[in-house]
Write an enzyme that holds these catalytic residues in place. Structure first.
Site, short mmCIF file in Angstrom:
data_model
loop_
_atom_site.label_atom_id
_atom_site.label_comp_id
_atom_site.label_asym_id
_atom_site.label_seq_id
_atom_site.Cartn_x
_atom_site.Cartn_y
_atom_site.Cartn_z
N HIS A 470 26.86 13.96 98.26
CA HIS A 470 27.26 14.94 99.27
C HIS A 470 27.96 14.29 100.47
O HIS A 470 27.60 14.57 101.61
CB HIS A 470 26.03 15.71 99.77
CG HIS A 470 25.28 16.43 98.71
ND1 HIS A 470 23.92 16.68 98.77
CD2 HIS A 470 25.70 16.96 97.54
CE1 HIS A 470 23.54 17.33 97.69
NE2 HIS A 470 24.59 17.50 96.92
C1 LIG Z 1 28.15 14.30 90.58
C2 LIG Z 1 28.10 15.32 91.68
C3 LIG Z 1 27.05 16.24 91.71
C4 LIG Z 1 26.99 17.19 92.73
N1 LIG Z 1 26.05 18.17 92.67
C5 LIG Z 1 26.14 19.22 93.52
C6 LIG Z 1 25.34 20.37 93.32
O1 LIG Z 1 24.56 20.47 92.38
N2 LIG Z 1 25.47 21.39 94.21
C7 LIG Z 1 26.33 21.32 95.27
O2 LIG Z 1 26.36 22.25 96.07
N3 LIG Z 1 27.09 20.23 95.48
C8 LIG Z 1 27.06 19.21 94.60
N4 LIG Z 1 27.91 18.16 94.73
C9 LIG Z 1 28.79 18.12 95.92
C10 LIG Z 1 29.92 19.15 95.90
O3 LIG Z 1 30.39 19.37 94.59
C11 LIG Z 1 31.04 18.66 96.84
O4 LIG Z 1 30.52 18.51 98.14
C12 LIG Z 1 32.22 19.60 96.92
O5 LIG Z 1 32.70 19.90 95.63
C13 LIG Z 1 33.31 18.98 97.78
O6 LIG Z 1 34.42 19.82 97.81
P1 LIG Z 1 35.80 19.32 98.43
O7 LIG Z 1 36.73 20.47 98.35
O8 LIG Z 1 35.55 18.69 99.73
O9 LIG Z 1 36.30 18.13 97.48
P2 LIG Z 1 36.46 18.03 95.91
O10 LIG Z 1 35.87 19.21 95.24
O11 LIG Z 1 35.98 16.70 95.50
O12 LIG Z 1 38.05 18.15 95.68
C14 LIG Z 1 38.99 17.20 96.05
C15 LIG Z 1 40.12 17.27 95.02
O13 LIG Z 1 41.25 16.60 95.53
C16 LIG Z 1 41.84 15.83 94.50
N5 LIG Z 1 42.60 14.75 95.17
C17 LIG Z 1 42.08 13.76 95.91
N6 LIG Z 1 43.06 13.00 96.42
C18 LIG Z 1 44.22 13.54 96.00
C19 LIG Z 1 45.58 13.19 96.19
N7 LIG Z 1 45.94 12.14 96.96
N8 LIG Z 1 46.53 13.94 95.59
C20 LIG Z 1 46.19 15.02 94.83
N9 LIG Z 1 44.91 15.38 94.60
C21 LIG Z 1 43.93 14.65 95.20
C22 LIG Z 1 40.65 15.34 93.72
O14 LIG Z 1 41.00 14.87 92.45
C23 LIG Z 1 39.77 16.58 93.70
O15 LIG Z 1 40.09 17.41 92.62
C24 LIG Z 1 27.99 17.19 93.75
C25 LIG Z 1 29.05 16.28 93.70
C26 LIG Z 1 29.12 15.36 92.66
C27 LIG Z 1 30.28 14.42 92.62
#
Ligand SMILES: Cc1cc2nc3c(=O)[nH]c(=O)nc-3n(C[C@H](O)[C@H](O)[C@H](O)COP(=O)(O)OP(=O)(O)OC[C@H]3O[C@@H](n4cnc5c(N)ncnc54)[C@H](O)[C@@H]3O)c2cc1C
Length: 533
Positions: A470
């Site tokens: 997280h």
């Molecule tokens: C293994 C794991 C288990 C988890 N379990 C839970 C759970 O059970 N419940 C829960 O609530 N949360 C959980 N989380 C946390 C939650 O999923 C994340 O906090 C949330 O998805 C983050 O969202 P975000 O939009 O910030 O980033 P992300 O969803 O990580 O999205 C970022 C995206 O940007 C893309 N990207 C990055 N850099 C670039 C670039 N330069 N150019 C183009 N694309 C790019 C990445 O590939 C990715 O697809 C978990 C996370 C992980 C990894």
């Protein structure tokens, strides 16, 4: 190398929990041209079955598979930092637990000066995102794109944990995403009829045929483009070709807590001396980029269950796995439909607190190295502080966008984090020792019941704990010197550029971070559309 240039109204970088929401909402008006860039692939077969998360957590085809720098309080270990790398981002590889956090979390953000982010003001976005049949309508949403469900079957093992927790003094809570988080509960999940509800599935699938939305996967944004202090587009690489896309209105960085600060730094936004040392031209000096990293650091305890037939180690043994497969295909339950922890408790570790500051999660099996089902029968538990105060950083160590940034968590640097963790371990032991668990013949395997002393337990935590995946806060929202974005998520000192993802959280939400990240995507979309009107 060839250079191609296209023009859009909005460019969104990263199709994760927040970015996919933005792509859907901003392209709802067919006159608005939206480009969504995602570095990862369109999908992965393991995202379809819930238990597939065990096959995604170390899978470079769908996961950035980062690791943290060695640090004192992880005993010099390089901690794994999985992050989703495909459409849906981390929502497509996560443990599917759905926790909004507490009203206090968002009221704290508002108290820090972020107008519009109090619980009362973010609640409509939590309601807008979800379709959940239970709970109270005052708090819950009924018709959003994300289907949220409770674990369909309260198994005897889960019931024993619910009963034991109540014997230890925790109330039963039928909806921890409702009026109060406190108590022991069956988990709510982003699983519906056995299918993971990633943002790719819930937000991109319905929007992908819109002619005004262009989704490009396997496209790595490597640099933001500026005219003076205005962000006008992005340069990205796809299969060896460099492309440029221009944004008539705005660029929104939703690359997640690890890669959003990386992209800002690669683009010349961040601590100027750090950037100059790497030969990067400074576009805007912004001290907070990459700072304020927070995460949940959680020891995993292992418990042997002597009574037969209660855990999935027993249920999946031999031909049992065939029975589990049938159960999943006909009833959508059982081992293959499991989320990360079907039972969880939120509780207070001391008097004088307004709301819980710690949690415990129970997983109904023991996992062997390589995320395989262990031969031994048992339960795994984890515990951690809800609003960890230790802060670290994520910064680039190279100007190469393909080199992972340096992740320094600085875990346990805030003394209360250690105290709450110790309390969580003792609380887990208390619950596992309650009469309601007796018939299961529970035995602590790891650490071991002999380890009682605070210092010894803390040494064990440092040797073995892991994050619960997280990371937040590395482009935090606020108006103090370390704030990166303002309360409308506009990058301070620049125009045409916002950050919208988990990195903008000034403090950790009390629990898992997918729901808050989706909420951020929903709220950002509304603010962007309002500002354009
Ligand atoms: C293994 C794991 C288990 C988890 N379990 C839970 C759970 O059970 N419940 C829960 O609530 N949360 C959980 N989380 C946390 C939650 O999923 C994340 O906090 C949330 O998805 C983050 O969202 P975000 O939009 O910030 O980033 P992300 O969803 O990580 O999205 C970022 C995206 O940007 C893309 N990207 C990055 N850099 C670039 C670039 N330069 N150019 C183009 N694309 C790019 C990445 O590939 C990715 O697809 C978990 C996370 C992980 C990894």
């Amino acid at each position: 190398m060839e250079t191609i240039e296209e023009v859009f109204d909005y460019i969104i970088i990263g199709a994760g929990s927040a970015g996919a929401v933005l792509a859907n909402r901003l392209s709802a008006d067919e006159r608005t041209r939206v480009l969504l860039l995602e570095a990862g692939k369109p999908n992965n077969i393991w995202t379809r079955i819930p238990i597939g998360f065990g096959r995604l957590i170390e899978n470079p085809d769908a996961n950035w598979c980062y690791s943290a720098e060695p640090e004192e309080n992880t005993n010099g270990r390089r901690m794994p930092v999985p992050r989703g790398k495909l459409l849906g981002g981390s929502s497509a590889i996560n443990g599917m637990i759905f926790v909004r956090g507490q009203s206090l979390d968002y009221d704290t953000w508002a108290q820090l000066g972020n107008r519009g982010w109090s619980y009362r003001e973010v609640l409509p976005f939590f309601q807008k995102m979800e379709q959940f049949d239970g709970g109270d309508e005052e708090y819950r949403g009924r018709s959003g794109p994300l289907r949220v469900t409770e674990i369909p079957e309260v198994e005897p093992l889960y019931q024993a944990i619910l009963d034991a927790s109540q014997q230890a003094g925790l109330p039963f809570n039928s909806d921890y995403n409702g009026a109060s988080q406190e108590g022991v509960s069956i988990s709510q999940t982003t699983i519906s009829r056995g299918r993971r509800q990633s943002t790719a599935h819930c937000y991109l699938e319905p929007a992908k045929t819109r002619s005004n939305l262009k989704i490009i996967s396997e496209a790595l944004a490597d640099c933001l483009l500026f005219e003076g202090s205005r962000c006008v587009g992005v340069s990205y690489s796809r299969r060896g070709t460099v492309h440029k896309a221009r944004a008539g209105r705005e660029v929104i960085v939703s690359a997640g807590s690890v890669k959003s600060p990386q992209l800002l730094e690669l683009s010349g936004i961040g601590q100027s001396s750090r950037l100059r040392n790497l030969g990067i031209d400074v576009v805007h000096d912004l001290a907070g980029v990459g700072e304020n990293l927070r995460d949940h650091y959680a020891p995993r305890m292992r418990w042997r269950i002597g009574a037969r037939g209660f855990t999935y180690n027993d249920k999946a043994r031999g031909l049992g796995i065939v029975r589990e497969a049938f159960k999943f295909f006909f009833k959508r339950t059982g081992l293959l439909g499991l989320p990360a922890a079907p039972v969880r408790a939120f509780f207070r570790t001391r008097g004088g607190l307004e709301s819980p500051d710690a949690c415990i999660g129970w997983f109904p099996l023991l996992v062997a190295p390589g995320y395989r089902i262990d031969e031994e029968s048992g339960i795994t538990t984890f515990t951690h502080p809800l609003r960890s105060e230790s802060t670290g950083s994520i910064h680039i160590g190279s100007d190469d966008p393909y080199v992972q940034p340096e992740i320094n968590f600085n875990f346990l640097s805030s003394p209360p984090d250690a105290e709450i963790t110790l309390h969580g371990i003792r609380m887990t032991r208390e619950i596992m020792g309650m009469p309601a668990m007796q018939h299961l013949q529970v035995e602590e395997i790891f650490p071991n019941p002999g380890l009682q002393d605070d210092d010894e337990l803390m040494a064990w935590v440092k040797q073995t704990a892991e994050t619960t995946y997280h990371p937040v806060g590395t482009c935090k929202m606020g108006s103090d010197p370390l704030a990166v974005v303002d309360e409308r998520l506009r990058v301070h000192g620049l125009t045409g550029l916002r950050v919208a993802d988990a990195s903008i959280m000034p403090t950790l939400s009390s629990g898992n971070t997918n729901a808050p990240s989706i909420m951020i995507g929903e709220k950002a979309s509304e603010m962007i559309l309002a500002d354009a009107a």
